[in-house]
Design an enzyme around this catalytic site. Sequence first.
Site, PDB file in Angstrom:
ATOM      1  N   ASP A  83       0.887  -1.161   0.000  1.00 49.55           N
ATOM      2  CA  ASP A  83       0.000   0.000   0.000  1.00 49.55           C
ATOM      3  C   ASP A  83       0.925   1.211   0.000  1.00 49.55           C
ATOM      4  O   ASP A  83       1.680   1.411   0.961  1.00 49.55           O
ATOM      5  CB  ASP A  83      -0.886  -0.022   1.253  1.00 49.55           C
ATOM      6  CG  ASP A  83      -1.851   1.148   1.296  1.00 49.55           C
ATOM      7  OD1 ASP A  83      -1.552   2.209   0.697  1.00 49.55           O
ATOM      8  OD2 ASP A  83      -2.895   1.019   1.943  1.00 49.55           O
ATOM      9  N   SER A 164      -0.499  12.559 -15.611  1.00 47.11           N
ATOM     10  CA  SER A 164      -1.700  12.700 -16.433  1.00 47.11           C
ATOM     11  C   SER A 164      -1.682  14.070 -17.100  1.00 47.11           C
ATOM     12  O   SER A 164      -1.133  15.034 -16.541  1.00 47.11           O
ATOM     13  CB  SER A 164      -2.934  12.589 -15.545  1.00 47.11           C
ATOM     14  OG  SER A 164      -4.082  13.048 -16.237  1.00 47.11           O
ATOM     15  N   TYR A 179      -7.253  15.728  -7.961  1.00 48.04           N
ATOM     16  CA  TYR A 179      -6.471  14.865  -8.852  1.00 48.04           C
ATOM     17  C   TYR A 179      -5.487  15.699  -9.669  1.00 48.04           C
ATOM     18  O   TYR A 179      -4.310  15.359  -9.798  1.00 48.04           O
ATOM     19  CB  TYR A 179      -7.426  14.109  -9.770  1.00 48.04           C
ATOM     20  CG  TYR A 179      -6.768  13.119 -10.706  1.00 48.04           C
ATOM     21  CD1 TYR A 179      -6.364  11.867 -10.264  1.00 48.04           C
ATOM     22  CD2 TYR A 179      -6.560  13.430 -12.056  1.00 48.04           C
ATOM     23  CE1 TYR A 179      -5.777  10.942 -11.128  1.00 48.04           C
ATOM     24  CE2 TYR A 179      -5.980  12.526 -12.918  1.00 48.04           C
ATOM     25  CZ  TYR A 179      -5.592  11.283 -12.457  1.00 48.04           C
ATOM     26  OH  TYR A 179      -5.000  10.378 -13.312  1.00 48.04           O
ATOM     27  N   LYS A 183      -1.256  15.425  -9.613  1.00 47.18           N
ATOM     28  CA  LYS A 183      -0.423  15.046 -10.764  1.00 47.18           C
ATOM     29  C   LYS A 183       0.555  16.176 -11.134  1.00 47.18           C
ATOM     30  O   LYS A 183       1.680  15.911 -11.564  1.00 47.18           O
ATOM     31  CB  LYS A 183      -1.304  14.666 -11.957  1.00 47.18           C
ATOM     32  CG  LYS A 183      -2.144  13.395 -11.737  1.00 47.18           C
ATOM     33  CD  LYS A 183      -1.285  12.156 -11.486  1.00 47.18           C
ATOM     34  CE  LYS A 183      -2.120  10.870 -11.494  1.00 47.18           C
ATOM     35  NZ  LYS A 183      -1.337   9.664 -11.188  1.00 47.18           N
ATOM     36  N   VAL A 212      -7.469   6.033 -20.945  1.00 45.49           N
ATOM     37  CA  VAL A 212      -7.383   4.574 -21.100  1.00 45.49           C
ATOM     38  C   VAL A 212      -8.588   3.872 -20.462  1.00 45.49           C
ATOM     39  O   VAL A 212      -9.018   4.243 -19.360  1.00 45.49           O
ATOM     40  CB  VAL A 212      -6.075   4.068 -20.443  1.00 45.49           C
ATOM     41  CG1 VAL A 212      -5.957   2.556 -20.561  1.00 45.49           C
ATOM     42  CG2 VAL A 212      -4.860   4.739 -21.080  1.00 45.49           C
TER      43      VAL A 212
HETATM   44  N1  LIG Z   1      -7.073   5.447 -17.035  1.00 45.47           N
HETATM   45  C1  LIG Z   1      -6.755   6.658 -17.505  1.00 45.47           C
HETATM   46  O1  LIG Z   1      -7.387   7.174 -18.468  1.00 45.47           O
HETATM   47  C2  LIG Z   1      -5.586   7.419 -16.914  1.00 45.47           C
HETATM   48  C3  LIG Z   1      -5.249   8.645 -17.516  1.00 45.47           C
HETATM   49  C4  LIG Z   1      -4.164   9.361 -17.016  1.00 45.47           C
HETATM   50  C5  LIG Z   1      -3.439   8.846 -15.953  1.00 45.47           C
HETATM   51  N2  LIG Z   1      -3.796   7.655 -15.385  1.00 45.47           N
HETATM   52  C6  LIG Z   1      -2.977   7.177 -14.254  1.00 45.47           C
HETATM   53  O2  LIG Z   1      -2.549   5.856 -14.516  1.00 45.47           O
HETATM   54  C7  LIG Z   1      -2.394   5.149 -13.275  1.00 45.47           C
HETATM   55  C8  LIG Z   1      -3.152   3.841 -13.348  1.00 45.47           C
HETATM   56  O3  LIG Z   1      -4.519   4.157 -13.600  1.00 45.47           O
HETATM   57  P1  LIG Z   1      -5.596   3.065 -14.018  1.00 45.47           P
HETATM   58  O4  LIG Z   1      -6.464   3.700 -15.040  1.00 45.47           O
HETATM   59  O5  LIG Z   1      -4.966   1.754 -14.305  1.00 45.47           O
HETATM   60  O6  LIG Z   1      -6.439   3.022 -12.651  1.00 45.47           O
HETATM   61  P2  LIG Z   1      -7.237   1.835 -11.952  1.00 45.47           P
HETATM   62  O7  LIG Z   1      -7.755   0.880 -12.939  1.00 45.47           O
HETATM   63  O8  LIG Z   1      -8.203   2.528 -11.055  1.00 45.47           O
HETATM   64  O9  LIG Z   1      -6.096   1.107 -11.084  1.00 45.47           O
HETATM   65  C9  LIG Z   1      -5.480   1.792 -10.039  1.00 45.47           C
HETATM   66  C10 LIG Z   1      -4.509   0.862  -9.362  1.00 45.47           C
HETATM   67  O10 LIG Z   1      -3.888   1.593  -8.292  1.00 45.47           O
HETATM   68  C11 LIG Z   1      -4.028   0.831  -7.120  1.00 45.47           C
HETATM   69  N3  LIG Z   1      -3.989   1.649  -5.914  1.00 45.47           N
HETATM   70  C12 LIG Z   1      -4.797   2.650  -5.546  1.00 45.47           C
HETATM   71  N4  LIG Z   1      -4.430   3.119  -4.343  1.00 45.47           N
HETATM   72  C13 LIG Z   1      -3.361   2.397  -3.960  1.00 45.47           C
HETATM   73  C14 LIG Z   1      -2.516   2.396  -2.820  1.00 45.47           C
HETATM   74  N5  LIG Z   1      -2.719   3.245  -1.797  1.00 45.47           N
HETATM   75  N6  LIG Z   1      -1.495   1.522  -2.762  1.00 45.47           N
HETATM   76  C15 LIG Z   1      -1.257   0.666  -3.772  1.00 45.47           C
HETATM   77  N7  LIG Z   1      -2.043   0.588  -4.871  1.00 45.47           N
HETATM   78  C16 LIG Z   1      -3.065   1.453  -4.949  1.00 45.47           C
HETATM   79  C17 LIG Z   1      -5.349   0.097  -7.275  1.00 45.47           C
HETATM   80  O11 LIG Z   1      -5.420  -0.972  -6.348  1.00 45.47           O
HETATM   81  P3  LIG Z   1      -6.831  -1.584  -5.808  1.00 45.47           P
HETATM   82  O12 LIG Z   1      -7.265  -2.607  -6.805  1.00 45.47           O
HETATM   83  O13 LIG Z   1      -6.470  -2.165  -4.478  1.00 45.47           O
HETATM   84  O14 LIG Z   1      -7.788  -0.438  -5.701  1.00 45.47           O
HETATM   85  C18 LIG Z   1      -5.205  -0.346  -8.716  1.00 45.47           C
HETATM   86  O15 LIG Z   1      -4.351  -1.460  -8.798  1.00 45.47           O
HETATM   87  C19 LIG Z   1      -2.891   6.093 -12.176  1.00 45.47           C
HETATM   88  O16 LIG Z   1      -1.801   6.735 -11.574  1.00 45.47           O
HETATM   89  C20 LIG Z   1      -3.747   7.096 -12.945  1.00 45.47           C
HETATM   90  O17 LIG Z   1      -3.822   8.336 -12.283  1.00 45.47           O
HETATM   91  C21 LIG Z   1      -4.859   6.935 -15.840  1.00 45.47           C
END
Ligand SMILES: NC(=O)c1ccc[n+]([C@@H]2O[C@H](COP(=O)([O-])OP(=O)(O)OC[C@H]3O[C@@H](n4cnc5c(N)ncnc54)[C@H](OP(=O)(O)O)[C@@H]3O)[C@@H](O)[C@H]2O)c1
Length: 256
Positions: A83, A164, A179, A183, A212
């Site tokens: 975590d 992001s 958020y 970032k 994504v």
């Molecule tokens: N998806 C997009 O369009 C997008 C765009 C720009 C940037 N991003 C960035 O890309 C990264 C991944 O995003 P994603 O879309 O894959 O999000 P996601 O599907 O919501 O996955 C987030 C991951 O982070 C984990 N997490 C959250 N809090 C945590 C903590 N305290 N300790 C350890 N793990 C933790 C979650 O674990 P749990 O399963 O336990 O919740 C999950 O594995 C993030 O940093 C996000 O801000 C995403």
Amino acid sequence: MAKSTASAGAAQSGSHAAGEATGQRPRVALVTGANRGIGFEIARQLARRGLRVLLGSRTLTKGRAASRLLAEEGLAAEPVRLDVTDPAQIKSLARELRAAGGLDVLINNAGVLLDPRGGRFLDVRLATCERTLATNLYGPLLLLQAMLPLMIERGYGRVVNMSSELGQLEEMGSGTPAYRISKTALNALTRIVASDTRGTGVLVNSMCPGWVRTEMGGPEAPRTVAQGADTAVWLATLPGDGPSGGFFRDRKRIAW
Ligand SMILES: NC(=O)c1ccc[n+]([C@@H]2O[C@H](COP(=O)([O-])OP(=O)(O)OC[C@H]3O[C@@H](n4cnc5c(N)ncnc54)[C@H](OP(=O)(O)O)[C@@H]3O)[C@@H](O)[C@H]2O)c1
């Protein structure tokens, strides 16, 4: 945290993988929040490239399930309970990795988007900001403080901070203020650490994966996780003369 002996074993053992070995052992990569979404895909792509992947997950149950999915594809990734808001877990993991031979790649991918949909600055709660910063900023900060010494000692490191476009100052607008702030601050951290590590063999960069399709991005997002993970994998495996202190999307520099 549960003793992550799997991670220690990962750093100690394993055969050489072409292009990704240090001479004694394959490169070791820690991906935070790798049990699903973009982090899971980064873990998959790094494992395909022959790195020893430590699959960070808040709970070992989720981490093991993710690891099993990769095993079904013939890929190895050791689940590590992490975590990123828990300083004790981070310190303990760093001690284990030091004892096992170090860490080469850190992907600060774990992230949360806690602002309510359409949330505006005037309504944002301090608690939302605090919880968002705890994961998106202080987590990477603590991980960097714990892991950078391991990299600097070995003269090799690749750090990818998953940022992001919502953190881009040049494009800054309203909505999701907690958020966005997290970032932008993460990008500042990238610049600070890149400056502090210049000449050490450690390269530190920020990236935006685009919009994504994940739990965070939602089903309407145009990009696949493979597209979102590509730049992270590229930055994680940069050659020694690669960039440091940059902000990238689709392997190209973007404005801060
Ligand atoms: N998806 C997009 O369009 C997008 C765009 C720009 C940037 N991003 C960035 O890309 C990264 C991944 O995003 P994603 O879309 O894959 O999000 P996601 O599907 O919501 O996955 C987030 C991951 O982070 C984990 N997490 C959250 N809090 C945590 C903590 N305290 N300790 C350890 N793990 C933790 C979650 O674990 P749990 O399963 O336990 O919740 C999950 O594995 C993030 O940093 C996000 O801000 C995403």
